[in-house]
Design an enzyme around this catalytic site. Structure first.
Site, PDB file in Angstrom:
ATOM      1  N   ASP A   1      -9.629  -5.364  -5.047  1.00 54.02           N
ATOM      2  CA  ASP A   1      -9.022  -4.299  -4.244  1.00 54.02           C
ATOM      3  C   ASP A   1      -9.685  -2.959  -4.541  1.00 54.02           C
ATOM      4  O   ASP A   1      -9.647  -2.483  -5.677  1.00 54.02           O
ATOM      5  CB  ASP A   1      -7.523  -4.227  -4.535  1.00 54.02           C
ATOM      6  CG  ASP A   1      -6.744  -3.470  -3.481  1.00 54.02           C
ATOM      7  OD1 ASP A   1      -7.317  -2.552  -2.870  1.00 54.02           O
ATOM      8  OD2 ASP A   1      -5.563  -3.791  -3.272  1.00 54.02           O
TER       9      ASP A   1
ATOM     10  N   SER B   1       0.825  -1.204   0.000  1.00 55.17           N
ATOM     11  CA  SER B   1       0.000   0.000   0.000  1.00 55.17           C
ATOM     12  C   SER B   1       0.867   1.266   0.000  1.00 55.17           C
ATOM     13  O   SER B   1       1.639   1.485  -0.924  1.00 55.17           O
ATOM     14  CB  SER B   1      -0.957  -0.047   1.200  1.00 55.17           C
ATOM     15  OG  SER B   1      -1.917   0.962   1.137  1.00 55.17           O
TER      16      SER B   1
ATOM     17  N   HIS C   1      -7.384  -5.625  -0.659  1.00 59.45           N
ATOM     18  CA  HIS C   1      -6.206  -4.932  -0.144  1.00 59.45           C
ATOM     19  C   HIS C   1      -5.550  -5.638   1.042  1.00 59.45           C
ATOM     20  O   HIS C   1      -4.323  -5.760   1.107  1.00 59.45           O
ATOM     21  CB  HIS C   1      -6.608  -3.508   0.259  1.00 59.45           C
ATOM     22  CG  HIS C   1      -5.494  -2.518   0.192  1.00 59.45           C
ATOM     23  ND1 HIS C   1      -4.931  -2.093  -0.997  1.00 59.45           N
ATOM     24  CD2 HIS C   1      -4.833  -1.844   1.161  1.00 59.45           C
ATOM     25  CE1 HIS C   1      -3.985  -1.216  -0.754  1.00 59.45           C
ATOM     26  NE2 HIS C   1      -3.899  -1.051   0.550  1.00 59.45           N
TER      27      HIS C   1
END
Length: 404
Positions: free
Chosen positions: A347, A176, A380
């Protein structure tokens, strides 16, 4: 899938407790001793050697790092000097990201057992990186930074430290925001002389197509410096009153399902289990600067990756010598830097279309230096907490490192 069987209602209840709990005192994180660190809490009890380290950034932030020098009971092979690997977490997280699952399912442990010398970074402002040589975490000046400062200060400090301690170039793994700061650094030619390769999980360079409902609402709310004044603080901590009230206000939006906050934040994660989520909520989320949240919101709204926009031409000129913030040009990333990108079809933060924009920037990358993995069912959080991540992602990362 089996990981759904514990129930989204259970997960949502846990998340609601985490985000709408009674606020805790602002001084909660100051000056934790290494004895309280993740080595003692998580790593050593799991059967691994662990070292606590500290590194000070150029602008005075004292960052904690954990080192897992070898596998369980010295195992993991590798022979001779082990190759160092640096793990960098995402926003509102810390280094615990990498050790929340069992040793057979957590990336830090998997790498150690595969023969690597594992180093775990903790960004400024988080639980064990809350000190500064002169600033107090309760002051606004302590939080006067965006993720630009992670590019210019935190990441170089941790990479240089590992390089100096081991005498070797290192592999890098980011998740991320940990991918964003790395990509921004690489685009400016930084760090590449000390890295062997980089593995980017849920890569973030663009946020234009982000579909997470709460993320979109946050991005629309973070309008320039107004949000800092509105909150009255420069620290964005989901466990203190101002931010709790902000999230409660967002939850009044009819398009946001706050009874399923994990999905609202990250997408439909396929492969989490209840015990991992409970452990996650015990240690996370972590604070970041409000300025970082504004910066991420700018990336979403403006559709371009730039340094922090001060929203006033005079301030941009003062900081950058030009009226608009400089662009991080992803196509400037050195073509011969070995990259591994793994992204998910579910995601909501690192949307497939945004990853495709990044891949288009990398279209001239040396063919044998770019490895791309698409995991259709992953969202995610699956990349760092998924119970199937070892088989699907981590083994591919280990194989990639072995080729480089």
């Amino acid at each position: 899938m089996a990981s759904h069987t514990f129930g989204w209602a259970t997960l949502s209840t846990l998340l609601l407790i985490a985000f709408f709990m009674q606020p805790i005192p602002a001084a909660r994180l100051v000056n934790r001793a290494p004895a309280d660190g993740s080595c003692a809490l998580m790593v050593i009890p799991s059967g691994y050697k662990c070292e606590e380290h500290e590194v000070t950034t150029q602008d005075g932030y004292i960052l904690s790092m954990q080192r897992i020098p070898e596998g369980r009971e010295g195992g993991g092979g590798g022979g001779g000097r082990r190759q160092p690997v640096l793990l960098q977490h995402g926003v509102l997280m810390d280094g615990m990201t990498w050790i929340l699952n069992s040793p057979d399912e957590s990336l830090a442990f998997v790498l150690a057992d595969s023969g690597f010398d594992v180093w775990i970074a903790n960004t400024r402002g988080t639980r064990w990186s809350s000190r500064h040589v002169s600033l107090d975490p309760s002051s606004r000046s302590y939080w006067d930074w965006s993720w630009d400062e992670l590019v210019t200060n935190d990441l170089p400090a941790t990479v240089d430290f590992v390089y100096s301690q081991t005498g070797q170039k290192l592999h890098y793994v980011g998740h991320s925001l940990g991918t964003l700061v790395a990509l921004a650094s690489f685009s400016e030619g930084k760090l590449v002389d000390k890295l062997k390769s980089a593995a980017l999980l849920s890569p973030v360079a663009y946020l234009t197509h982000m579909t997470t409902p709460i993320g979109i609402l946050c991005a629309k709310a973070f309008v320039g410096e107004i949000i800092t004044n509105w909150l009255g603080v420069s620290e964005f901590n989901p466990k203190v009153a101002a931010v709790v009230n902000f999230l409660k206000a967002l939850c009044r939006d009819p398009g946001l399902d706050c009874y399923d906050l994990m999905r609202s934040f990250t997408g439909n994660n396929c492969c989490l289990n209840a015990s991992t989520v409970e452990l996650f909520l015990k240690y996370e989320p972590q604070p970041t600067s409000t300025k970082t949240m504004i910066h991420l919101a700018q990336t979403f709204r403006d559709g371009v990756l730039t340094k922090y926009n001060y929203e006033r031409k005079d301030l941009n000129v003062e900081n950058y010598g030009q009226s608009t913030p400089p662009v991080y040009n992803m196509s400037n990333i050195p073509n011969d830097l070995p990259l591994f990108l793994s992204y998910g079809g579910e995601d909501s933060l690192s949307d497939v279309r945004d990853v495709e924009l990044l891949l288009d920037d990398l279209k001239f990358h040396d063919g044998d230096k770019l490895t791309v993995q698409f995991v259709k069912d992953y969202a995610h959080a699956d990349f760092v907490m998924g119970i199937s991540a070892k088989q699907i992602v981590y083994e591919a990362v280990v194989a990639f490192f072995g080729r480089n």
